[in-house]
Each structure stands twice: as C-alpha cells, then as structure tokens.
Design a protein around this motif. Structure first.
Motif, PDB file in Angstrom:
ATOM      1  N   LYS A 130     -20.756   9.673  -2.765  1.00  0.00           N
ATOM      2  CA  LYS A 130     -20.133   9.296  -1.493  1.00  0.00           C
ATOM      3  C   LYS A 130     -19.635   7.849  -1.445  1.00  0.00           C
ATOM      4  CE  LYS A 130     -21.857  12.782   1.672  1.00  0.00           C
ATOM      5  NZ  LYS A 130     -22.411  13.042   3.015  1.00  0.00           N
ATOM      6  N   PRO A 131     -20.404   6.869  -1.917  1.00  0.00           N
ATOM      7  CA  PRO A 131     -19.897   5.490  -1.863  1.00  0.00           C
ATOM      8  C   PRO A 131     -18.576   5.318  -2.604  1.00  0.00           C
ATOM      9  CG  PRO A 131     -22.257   5.488  -2.278  1.00  0.00           C
ATOM     10  CD  PRO A 131     -21.809   6.911  -2.403  1.00  0.00           C
ATOM     11  N   LYS A 132     -18.436   5.938  -3.779  1.00  0.00           N
ATOM     12  CA  LYS A 132     -17.190   5.823  -4.540  1.00  0.00           C
ATOM     13  C   LYS A 132     -16.037   6.524  -3.818  1.00  0.00           C
ATOM     14  CE  LYS A 132     -19.079   5.225  -9.189  1.00  0.00           C
ATOM     15  NZ  LYS A 132     -19.153   5.770 -10.575  1.00  0.00           N
ATOM     16  N   GLN A 133     -16.358   7.655  -3.170  1.00  0.00           N
ATOM     17  CA  GLN A 133     -15.338   8.374  -2.415  1.00  0.00           C
ATOM     18  C   GLN A 133     -14.802   7.500  -1.278  1.00  0.00           C
ATOM     19  OE1 GLN A 133     -14.717  12.264  -1.933  1.00  0.00           O
ATOM     20  NE2 GLN A 133     -14.886  12.249  -4.153  1.00  0.00           N
ATOM     21  N   LEU A 134     -15.727   6.837  -0.570  1.00  0.00           N
ATOM     22  CA  LEU A 134     -15.305   5.970   0.523  1.00  0.00           C
ATOM     23  C   LEU A 134     -14.502   4.774   0.017  1.00  0.00           C
ATOM     24  CD1 LEU A 134     -18.303   5.837   3.036  1.00  0.00           C
ATOM     25  CD2 LEU A 134     -15.979   6.642   3.474  1.00  0.00           C
ATOM     26  N   GLU A 135     -14.888   4.238  -1.144  1.00  0.00           N
ATOM     27  CA  GLU A 135     -14.130   3.130  -1.743  1.00  0.00           C
ATOM     28  C   GLU A 135     -12.698   3.560  -2.042  1.00  0.00           C
ATOM     29  OE1 GLU A 135     -16.041   1.536  -5.184  1.00  0.00           O
ATOM     30  OE2 GLU A 135     -17.889   1.037  -4.095  1.00  0.00           O
ATOM     31  N   ARG A 136     -12.529   4.763  -2.586  1.00  0.00           N
ATOM     32  CA  ARG A 136     -11.197   5.295  -2.886  1.00  0.00           C
ATOM     33  C   ARG A 136     -10.378   5.424  -1.598  1.00  0.00           C
ATOM     34  NH1 ARG A 136     -11.804  10.344  -4.074  1.00  0.00           N
ATOM     35  NH2 ARG A 136      -9.606  10.602  -4.626  1.00  0.00           N
ATOM     36  N   PHE A 137     -11.044   5.918  -0.543  1.00  0.00           N
ATOM     37  CA  PHE A 137     -10.372   6.078   0.736  1.00  0.00           C
ATOM     38  C   PHE A 137      -9.896   4.730   1.278  1.00  0.00           C
ATOM     39  CE2 PHE A 137     -10.985   6.330   5.484  1.00  0.00           C
ATOM     40  CZ  PHE A 137      -9.801   7.004   5.740  1.00  0.00           C
ATOM     41  N   GLU A 138     -10.768   3.720   1.227  1.00  0.00           N
ATOM     42  CA  GLU A 138     -10.400   2.401   1.747  1.00  0.00           C
ATOM     43  C   GLU A 138      -9.253   1.803   0.936  1.00  0.00           C
ATOM     44  OE1 GLU A 138     -11.478   1.434   4.488  1.00  0.00           O
ATOM     45  OE2 GLU A 138     -13.276   2.661   4.769  1.00  0.00           O
ATOM     46  N   ARG A 139      -9.247   2.013  -0.391  1.00  0.00           N
ATOM     47  CA  ARG A 139      -8.162   1.494  -1.225  1.00  0.00           C
ATOM     48  C   ARG A 139      -6.838   2.160  -0.880  1.00  0.00           C
ATOM     49  NH1 ARG A 139     -11.907   1.638  -5.565  1.00  0.00           N
ATOM     50  NH2 ARG A 139     -10.996   3.605  -6.305  1.00  0.00           N
ATOM     51  N   SER A 140      -6.866   3.480  -0.723  1.00  0.00           N
ATOM     52  CA  SER A 140      -5.637   4.211  -0.394  1.00  0.00           C
ATOM     53  C   SER A 140      -5.138   3.823   0.992  1.00  0.00           C
ATOM     54  CB  SER A 140      -5.875   5.720  -0.467  1.00  0.00           C
ATOM     55  OG  SER A 140      -6.124   6.130  -1.796  1.00  0.00           O
ATOM     56  N   LEU A 141      -6.065   3.680   1.921  1.00  0.00           N
ATOM     57  CA  LEU A 141      -5.705   3.284   3.282  1.00  0.00           C
ATOM     58  C   LEU A 141      -5.045   1.902   3.270  1.00  0.00           C
ATOM     59  CD1 LEU A 141      -6.011   4.339   6.234  1.00  0.00           C
ATOM     60  CD2 LEU A 141      -8.122   2.993   6.368  1.00  0.00           C
ATOM     61  N   ALA A 142      -5.633   0.970   2.524  1.00  0.00           N
ATOM     62  CA  ALA A 142      -5.076  -0.386   2.437  1.00  0.00           C
ATOM     63  C   ALA A 142      -3.716  -0.380   1.753  1.00  0.00           C
ATOM     64  CB  ALA A 142      -6.045  -1.294   1.680  1.00  0.00           C
ATOM     65  N   LYS A 143      -3.566   0.454   0.731  1.00  0.00           N
ATOM     66  CA  LYS A 143      -2.299   0.520  -0.003  1.00  0.00           C
ATOM     67  C   LYS A 143      -1.174   1.029   0.897  1.00  0.00           C
ATOM     68  CE  LYS A 143      -0.204   2.621  -4.129  1.00  0.00           C
ATOM     69  NZ  LYS A 143      -0.479   3.479  -5.320  1.00  0.00           N
ATOM     70  N   VAL A 144      -1.431   2.106   1.625  1.00  0.00           N
ATOM     71  CA  VAL A 144      -0.409   2.671   2.503  1.00  0.00           C
ATOM     72  C   VAL A 144      -0.113   1.715   3.660  1.00  0.00           C
ATOM     73  CG1 VAL A 144       0.150   4.587   4.061  1.00  0.00           C
ATOM     74  CG2 VAL A 144      -0.952   5.047   1.863  1.00  0.00           C
ATOM     75  N   THR A 145      -1.153   1.051   4.176  1.00  0.00           N
ATOM     76  CA  THR A 145      -0.948   0.068   5.240  1.00  0.00           C
ATOM     77  C   THR A 145      -0.029  -1.046   4.757  1.00  0.00           C
ATOM     78  OG1 THR A 145      -3.126   0.533   6.188  1.00  0.00           O
ATOM     79  CG2 THR A 145      -2.089  -1.541   6.826  1.00  0.00           C
ATOM     80  N   GLY A 146      -0.226  -1.495   3.530  1.00  0.00           N
ATOM     81  CA  GLY A 146       0.644  -2.519   2.955  1.00  0.00           C
ATOM     82  C   GLY A 146       2.074  -2.036   2.814  1.00  0.00           C
ATOM     83  N   GLN A 147       2.241  -0.768   2.418  1.00  0.00           N
ATOM     84  CA  GLN A 147       3.583  -0.203   2.289  1.00  0.00           C
ATOM     85  C   GLN A 147       4.291  -0.156   3.646  1.00  0.00           C
ATOM     86  OE1 GLN A 147       2.661   3.597   0.578  1.00  0.00           O
ATOM     87  NE2 GLN A 147       2.582   2.832  -1.535  1.00  0.00           N
ATOM     88  N   ILE A 148       3.547   0.244   4.679  1.00  0.00           N
ATOM     89  CA  ILE A 148       4.122   0.324   6.022  1.00  0.00           C
ATOM     90  C   ILE A 148       4.492  -1.074   6.530  1.00  0.00           C
ATOM     91  CG2 ILE A 148       3.643   0.907   8.434  1.00  0.00           C
ATOM     92  CD1 ILE A 148       4.207   3.304   6.615  1.00  0.00           C
ATOM     93  N   ALA A 149       3.633  -2.059   6.253  1.00  0.00           N
ATOM     94  CA  ALA A 149       3.938  -3.428   6.658  1.00  0.00           C
ATOM     95  C   ALA A 149       5.224  -3.912   5.991  1.00  0.00           C
ATOM     96  CB  ALA A 149       2.778  -4.355   6.306  1.00  0.00           C
ATOM     97  N   SER A 150       5.416  -3.561   4.710  1.00  0.00           N
ATOM     98  CA  SER A 150       6.633  -3.956   3.992  1.00  0.00           C
ATOM     99  C   SER A 150       7.857  -3.264   4.579  1.00  0.00           C
ATOM    100  CB  SER A 150       6.498  -3.603   2.507  1.00  0.00           C
ATOM    101  OG  SER A 150       5.463  -4.336   1.904  1.00  0.00           O
ATOM    102  N   GLN A 151       7.714  -1.965   4.907  1.00  0.00           N
ATOM    103  CA  GLN A 151       8.839  -1.233   5.491  1.00  0.00           C
ATOM    104  C   GLN A 151       9.182  -1.771   6.869  1.00  0.00           C
ATOM    105  OE1 GLN A 151       7.147   2.806   4.700  1.00  0.00           O
ATOM    106  NE2 GLN A 151       9.141   3.236   3.807  1.00  0.00           N
ATOM    107  N   LEU A 152       8.152  -2.155   7.644  1.00  0.00           N
ATOM    108  CA  LEU A 152       8.387  -2.731   8.959  1.00  0.00           C
ATOM    109  C   LEU A 152       9.159  -4.032   8.827  1.00  0.00           C
ATOM    110  CD1 LEU A 152       7.986  -2.809  12.003  1.00  0.00           C
ATOM    111  CD2 LEU A 152       5.719  -3.769  11.637  1.00  0.00           C
ATOM    112  N   ASP A 153       8.788  -4.831   7.844  1.00  0.00           N
ATOM    113  CA  ASP A 153       9.483  -6.099   7.621  1.00  0.00           C
ATOM    114  C   ASP A 153      10.941  -5.860   7.226  1.00  0.00           C
ATOM    115  OD1 ASP A 153       9.253  -9.059   7.386  1.00  0.00           O
ATOM    116  OD2 ASP A 153       9.773  -8.657   5.298  1.00  0.00           O
ATOM    117  N   ALA A 154      11.171  -4.775   6.485  1.00  0.00           N
ATOM    118  CA  ALA A 154      12.526  -4.478   5.992  1.00  0.00           C
ATOM    119  C   ALA A 154      13.459  -4.005   7.087  1.00  0.00           C
ATOM    120  CB  ALA A 154      12.454  -3.424   4.886  1.00  0.00           C
ATOM    121  N   VAL A 155      12.911  -3.469   8.182  1.00  0.00           N
ATOM    122  CA  VAL A 155      13.771  -2.932   9.251  1.00  0.00           C
ATOM    123  C   VAL A 155      13.734  -3.790  10.507  1.00  0.00           C
ATOM    124  CG1 VAL A 155      13.604  -0.562   8.419  1.00  0.00           C
ATOM    125  CG2 VAL A 155      11.940  -1.372  10.099  1.00  0.00           C
TER     126      VAL A 155
END
Length: 572
Positions: free
Chosen positions: A39-64
C-alpha cells in the motif's frame, strides 16, 4: 457525395480534409487484490502521477493565458486535482480496501461522475465528463497507458471523432481548424462553447460518422444547418465556397455600422449594449460600437481566483476579494469611458458552480439546482459575499457610470432586503471616508414568471428592469433547452412568454423606469423585431452581434416593427 445530419453546435461553413480521430482503446484496470505491505508504494505512485498531471495542467493553463474559455477549463481541472474532499475519499477508500489504487481511483471517479449525470442538469452532466477526463489522465499515467495524441491534428483539418475530451480542446486554439463533426457532444459542452468562441463550424450528434468518413476525404461542415457533406460534387462545393465568400463580404459591410448610432429606418434611436463575462471583453465591446454594458456576469471573476490557488492544498479558495473585485470593476468602468455599465451581483449556484470557503453550499447536493439556492438567494444566504461585492461596486462607482442588477428576483421582499444591505454598505463607506456615488441605480432581472407577474410591484422598488429571456422562457414553459429530448418545445415566442414580456414592459413604462432585454432574444432577427415593436429600446447581446442588429434595425420603420409584434401578440 454523402450527406450526414446532426445537431448544429456552432454556426458557419468550413471546408477541409477530414482528420479522423481514432477511438481510444479501453484502459484495462485489474481488480486483482494487493498485499497490505504494497500500500505505501501504491500511494507513492498515486501522489507522483497526481503531481505530474497537475504540473501538466499548470503548464497548459500558462499556455492559454488571455483565452477566457480555455483558461476556465484548466483552472477547473486544477481545482479538481487539488480537491481535498475527492482525494480524501480516494485515499480513505484505498486504505479500507485490498484493491489497487488504480481500481479505487477509477471507481471513485465513476461514482462522482454518475452523481453529476443523475442530476438531470445538462451543465452538471458536462462537468461529469470533466472529472472523467482529468482523473483519466492520472489513471493513464499510473497504468503507463498512452492514448491518441490530439497534437497530430494538422492545420485546416475537419476533425471527425466520436467525442473530444475537454483537455483535448486546446488544439482548437493552436491550429487552424476548418470544422468539427462528432458522434457525441452537447451544445453546452466545452468543445461546443469553444467552437463558437473561435468561430469554428461544428455539428454534433451524428450517427456512424466514423464509419462514413475516412481521413483525407474532402468534407464540408455546415454548422448552421447541421449538415456534414463527405466527398461533395462540384456543384455542392461551388455552392458552399460561394456562401463562404458572401459571408466574408457581409462581415466586411457590417463594419460601417460600428461607429454609427443604432436607429430604425425612420430615425427612432435604440441603445445596443454588450453582454460580457470578463474585464477584457469590455474592450471588445468598445471596438464593436456598444453603447455600454448591459450585463456584466461577475461569476466568471470568481472562477479566476483559482489562479491564486496554484500549489495550494485546498481546492476551495476565499471568495474573490474586495480589492480584486474593485480593480476589475474599475477597469471595466474606465474602459467604457462614461458609457453605462450594468454589473450583475453574483449569479452562482444552479448551473454555475464556484468553489469558495465563503459559500457553505454545493449545488451538486440539490436534486434540482436550477430551482434551488442560486443567484440572489445564494448571496442573501451567504451575506459576506454580498457585502464584499457591494463594497467593491460602490468603491468603483466613482470611475464611471455604474448600475447594479439583482439576479433571479421573485419577490419585492428580496429587493428590499438588498436595498437595506446596500444602505448599510454605503454607511460603512461613509464612516471610512471612502468616496463613492450615492446615486447608483439598483435594478432587477426579470427572469421568472413570478417576477413578470408582479412586475408592477417590483417597478415601485427598482430603478430599472432587465429581462433575461433565456431563463424566463425555460421557467415559464418548463423546458430545458439543453435537453435534447425536449429542446424542440423551447419556444421564445410561446404566447405565455410574450404575454409576460408585454406585461413587464408595460409595468416599467407605467412607473417610468427603463427596461432592457439581455437574453438571447436581444440578438435574433425575428425576436429583435418583436421586442422593438413592443417598445423595447435597449437590447444587450454578445459584442460581435451588435453591428448585425444595427443593420437590421436600420432597414425597419417603427410602424413595421409594431405590426410584426402585434401579429405575434394577436391573442392579447
């Protein structure tokens, strides 16, 4: 030549080569159980993916930045990715189960989306697709799943697809898109709104289009009639090319009306105002020759506060601050250079959701949010919102010609309560030695049958009326125009609607207060003629439509307009 029929989503004609977007492969999410120690590793993966997508959205927001509609999409996504309620539910469910994080996230996403779809409201149903889209991106990263990349769409293409995810619509601002034809999609969807915003012809709800059209086939999209023509013959191609040429010529001719006053053929003067939702749109209104702002929808300002929540833990933010509101209203008033500016108090709730710590309510909790705690009902129930907004409005009043408008009024008591609230705010500002205009008119929107029926009473406590014909029509005949099952019943010329309009106009005239119309009826050819014939002399619409309405009025005499109106009202 093959003609396919669908639902008109954005007017205009586009011609180009088809680019068929392949249907996405289904994600495979295993229901296999996991061990407690994993479970701890699963949650770590989730937090990494969440942070990655959040960063992508922030970049797209900046672009528009600067693109209001696109920015709102990505601001909403950022809020969703940081929603403590949803993320807390995911983590809690994961800890209590022995399923993988992907399985739990998918389950919770579908659960939240189903709740919105079952609301019976078209707008909330579209927001369900937002949740599936953004957390689908998180799932894709967790699963190392790579769907089709929308960036492959070339310039001048006609996009043919089953549907377009909201996050895919960024392509519409990055490419020259000739047209859009989809199997799915609603008029209130992000892709529909953006297509209209960018002037891209679009047709939705076309059966079997992926089977009928192949990539590189020549396609005509007629967004006005709802037709899509695959492999047109020479006659059809020439016909539509000619229509495009004439449309461009007509648009050029309309430019001469920008600096001309709106008048009928026999010299009767009209005021043509603009409906806006952002500060920047005031500049567009001036460029299009608007006589002022007839409706400034302030709810969109509250959405922009999401920018200040970037990186924050909570998705809910404090209400749009007094200082930020003051600066926004001041800019609009200064931009309009003394022309009247009618600013509507916050019309949130129902189909307009804001995320604020000051709003102790969520429309998703209501079975029928459009009939629930929204507009003036919501702000009176959350007085700090109303106080902050009124303070900002009065402070800005010294910079222009301000009018304040109250939405969704259904009783005299509501108006009196707002007027008493406004008096307290004025007293506060006086005690603080803050300058303001003490004579700012306060009026009401007439957008329910109740308001229209007691318009004679409301006129005694209001400085002006503005008729919102969209809601007035829906509420009067009980039809949601975004619901495809009953949309044909939506009729602005229903005799009940016309009688309520007539009653409201006469009540305003009897009390000597101005009356305007700010709904869709204010910009459509036949309805403009009917309203003008009833005596309406102030119409408010999208800035881009002002010149065409000026042209229409210039061709008609008042007697002709009255005759058209009388024919519609012959049962009175």
């Amino acid at each position: 030549m093959n003609v396919l029929l669908g639902l008109s989503a954005s007017n205009g004609i586009g011609i180009g080569k088809a680019f068929v977007v392949p249907e996405s492969e289904k994600r495979v999410i295993s229901s296999k159980k996991i061990k407690a120690e994993d479970k701890p590793k699963q949650l770590e993966r989730f937090e990494r993916s969440l942070a990655k997508v959040t960063g992508q959205i922030a970049s797209q927001l900046d672009a528009v930045k600067g693109d209001k509609v696109q920015s709102e999409i990505f601001e909403t996504y950022f809020l969703m990715l940081n929603d403590p309620e949803f993320l807390g539910d995911v983590r809690k469910s994961f800890e209590a189960s022995n399923h993988s994080i992907e399985y739990i996230l998918n389950q919770k996403t579908e659960d939240y989306a189903d709740r919105l779809r079952s609301s019976g409201n078209a707008y909330l149903s579209e927001r369900a697709e937002d949740i599936c889209d953004i957390f689908g991106r998180v799932l894709n990263d967790l699963l190392d799943f790579h769907p089709f990349d929308i960036e492959q769409v070339p310039d001048d293409a006609v996009i043919i697809a089953k549907s377009m995810a909201p996050s895919d619509t960024v392509i519409l601002s990055k490419r020259r898109i000739a047209g859009i034809a989809l199997t799915d999609g609603g008029v209130s969807s992000h892709v529909g709104i953006l297509a209209r915003n960018y002037g891209i012809p679009a047709v939705f709800d076309i059966e079997n289009i992926l089977d009928e059209i192949k990539t590189d086939a020549l396609v005509i999209v007629d967004g006005t009639s709802g037709e899509v023509i695959e492999s047109p013959d020479g006659v059809a191609l020439s016909y539509y090319q000619n229509k495009i040429t004439k449309a461009k010529e007509h648009a050029d001719k309309l430019k001469v009306f920008r600096d001309k006053p709106a008048k009928s053929a026999d010299g009767e003067s009209f005021q043509l105002m603009a409906n806006i939702g952002t500060v920047d749109e005031a500049r567009v209104a001036m460029e299009e020759g608007a006589d002022g702002i007839g409706l400034f929808r302030t709810e969109f300002l509250f959405m922009s506060e999401a920018n200040h929540a970037m990186g924050a833990v909570h998705s809910k933010v404090a209400a749009f601050s007094e200082e930020n509101q003051f600066n926004a209203y001041k800019r609009v008033l200064e931009t309009m250079r003394g022309k009247p500016v009618t600013i509507r108090t916050l019309d949130a709730g129902g189909d307009k959701i804001i995320s604020s710590l000051d709003v102790q309510h969520s429309s998703s909790e209501e079975k029928n949010p459009l009939m629930g705690l929204r507009a003036i009902r919501l702000t009176l129930a959350n007085p700090s919102l109303l106080r902050t907004q009124l303070r900002a409005l009065y402070r800005a009043s010294v910079f222009g010609n301000l009018k304040i408008m109250i939405p969704l009024v259904t009783s005299v008591e509501q108006v009196e309560e707002v007027l008493a609230f406004a008096e307290k705010v004025r007293d506060e500002l006086k005690s603080e030695n803050i300058p303001f205009d003490e004579n700012v008119p306060i009026g009401v929107m007439i957008e329910t049958a109740a308001a229209a029926m007691i318009s004679d009473c409301l006129a005694k406590v209001s400085d002006f009326f503005s008729i919102g014909t969209n809601d007035l029509t829906q509420y009067t005949i009980g039809v949601d125009r975004e619901n495809a099952l009953v949309a044909p019943l939506y009729d602005e010329f229903h005799l009940a609607v016309l009688r309520l309009l007539h009653k409201t106009i006469k009540a305003a005239e009897a009390e000597g207060i101005p009356v305007s119309v700010c709904g869709e009826m204010a910009s459509r050819t036949e309805s403009v003629m009917v309203l003008a014939g009833m005596g309406v002399r102030t119409l408010s619409m999208s800035p881009k439509l002002i010149t065409s309405v000026k042209e229409l009025l210039s061709k008609m005499s008042i007697d002709e307009l009255k005759a058209i109106s009388s024919k519609r009202l012959n049962s009175l």
